[in-house]
Design a protein around this motif. Sequence first.
Motif: not given
Length: 443
Positions: A74-81, A297-300
Amino acid sequence: MNTFDRKELNSLFWRYLGSSLLITLSGALGVMVDSVIVGHLIGSDGVSAVNLNSTMIQLLMTISLIVASGGGMLVGYALGRKEYDLARYIFTQSTIGSLVVGLLFALLGLVAVDDMARLLCQNESLYVMVRDYLRVVLLGAPAYMLMWGISTMISVDGSPRLASVAIVVDNVVNLILDVVFIKLLGMGIEGSSLATVIGHLVGIAIMLLHFVGRDCLLSLSFRGGTLVEWRNIISQGAPLAVASICLTLLLFTSNKMVLGAVGREGIFVFSVCMNLLQVYNLFLAGTCRSLQTLGAVLVGQRNSEGVRFVFAKSLRFITVAMAATCAYVWLFPSTISLLFGAEGDALVAECNYALRIFAISFVPFCYIYFVMIVFKLLSYNRMSIFISLILSLTVIPVISFMANYATEYIWYSYLIAYIIEIVAIVVVYKVGRIDIRARMASL
């Protein structure tokens, strides 16, 4: 994706993979060399005692996967966004959760270690060693939980190399203290467990340096999210956690079945084979750790071509690594058997026989686990949970049948179970009409 982007992502992939492999290499060698040292300084019963405690260590890892791995994705998704406040909030909740769980297990170590040791081992000859090792594991549970949790978070936050350095130092300290505590101070199996905990504390201290760096995006914060985020954290970590819960149950059941069916020598052979799994896990966990970190991160970023590129690179690497490992075990099994202190021609021969079978058995296991991670990253939650359930639970009835009715074929249990799992996954995939290509295109 243009040529420049592809080259840049390729470089990023190898940087993350290299760091992840170093982390898992250190962890795998730590477990294996720990067993080697115990085997030579204490004996085969010491190796068996460490393996019997693997159930509890796996349980700690299970809870860590729920809290840290789910939070890390979830942190990775959030950082990606670029939702930095949300990322900090999730990081805070995950870290506090890891610490609280660790303290609860430490309390169990104070009040219930005898009962828990008896649950893990019914063999009187091994019980005292199992209890002494387990007591330190439980009291050091906060260190286990924080080590795994913080390493995941700082890797997502752009410091995979620091995480790898910390875990390498962790294991070096562990191995040095193994010799000091066991051989020089005469602490026995308890010294080996204490060395591991102290190594984790040193590693945690090193990783905390990340939070004083200029590029650090994460910090403790109670703003940017709500308590609902806990549901998301648990949901994200669920497939890996379910897989780990099932593996915990499998380790407990397998140890009990093997010990009952083929005795103390059999549990030693099984322990050596489980250490072989550490080699496969080096490549599998390292690749999947990199895949989850970079893939999230890429998915985000909704970079479908990048995600596809990372999937392909990861799969090729795992395949080559497994082929090389399997070939080595088949050609030189005695080097592994003797390494763990196997004595006598009969015991070495049985180890070699079992190692060759397990070398093949772990190949389908690695592919199944990799597929589960892919489904999880693409938000096929039901499919990933299904795979995580059958990944270990299928083995239990097979090994139970072999232990009771075909003891001479007990080492084939894992291979048979994984073949059954592959068939089940293909059937569910077809019946469910899952379309990975369409999901990739929708990113």
